[in-house]
Design an enzyme around this catalytic site. Structure first.
Site: not given
Length: 260
Positions: A27, A111, A114, A134, A142
């Site tokens: 993935k 992410g 992040e 995003e 987030g």
């Protein structure tokens, strides 16, 4: 300390380096809640022997971001608490017990960026590319990216990445501050591990000051920063290990700084 999404291994002569590998290669190491919580738990329960950690990704990519196939329909309150869960988990990386070096290759997206920005040092190889998609997907970062990423590259660059979908290659990413090191393809892990071994040799209290205190000084007004610095300097130099290291230098038993 391993599960289906995360592999953990102790390395080094004294098991002083923790190697943490995202294991969702099929993935592209996309992040789900289970993986984020596993990272949180690992950093909250790091073995006492560990002095530095390396985070890598299985396969061709470091991390392609949030696993959108697992994205749930949440109302505003649920979305708020979900984001705060990610904040708490990545806080354990940034303000955990040891310095963390990220091994960047392939996708460092959403992410994944992040997560990388929560690490203290980022080593990228030439296959690395960075993006924050995003904006084009109708969502917002987030996992702490709106705080950490502008501190690396500035608000204007992050705004550009999210508004336009701009992708930075490895060389430009290193130039603007997304990584501190850039190496040939396939060499990022070896470079990161060597850095971790070197960092693990530092006095633990100094490493703690650099990962916990220095970022906070950077956010303080100058007069408060100077006072925090003075207090940390006094605490660090009072440690027995620090005294021995200074003594070794003065007695000629420690190497002097040389040209790179």
């Amino acid at each position: 300390m391993s599960n289906q999404d995360l592999h953990f291994e102790l390395c080094g002569e004294q098991q002083e380096v923790a190697v943490i590998r995202l294991t969702r290669g099929a993935k592209r190491n996309a992040l789900n809640d289970g993986l984020i919580l596993a990272l949180r738990d690992l950093f909250q329960n790091m073995p006492a022997s560990v002095r530095a950690a390396v985070i890598d990704g299985e396969g061709e990519h470091f991390c392609a971001g949030l696993d959108l196939s697992e994205l749930k329909d949440r109302d505003a309150g649920q979305g708020l608490h979900h984001s705060r869960m990610w904040h708490a988990a990545l806080e354990c990386v940034q303000y955990g017990p040891v310095p963390v070096i990220a091994v960047l290759h392939g996708a460092v997206v959403g992410g994944g960026l992040e997560l990388a920005s929560a690490c203290h040092i980022r080593v990228a190889d030439e296959s690395t590319f960075y993006a924050l998609p995003e904006g084009s997907r109708g969502i917002f970062v987030g996992g702490g990216g709106s705080v950490r990423i502008p501190r690396l590259i500035g608000t204007a660059r992050m705004t550009d990445m999210m508004l336009t979908g701009r992708v930075f290659n490895a060389a430009d990413g290193e130039r603007i501050g997304l990584a501190q090191y850039l190496v040939p393809p396939g060499q990022a892990f070896d470079k990161a591990f060597d850095l971790a071994v070197r960092i693990a040799q530092n006095a633990p209290l100094t490493n703690y000051a650099l990962t916990h205190v220095l970022p906070r000084i950077a956010e303080q007004p100058a007069d408060q920063g100077f006072m925090t610095e003075a207090m940390m300097a006094a605490i660090a130099q009072s440690a027995p290990e620090a005294k021995e290291r200074v003594r070794a230098f003065l007695e000629g038993r420690a190497d002097k700084v040389k040209r790179a």
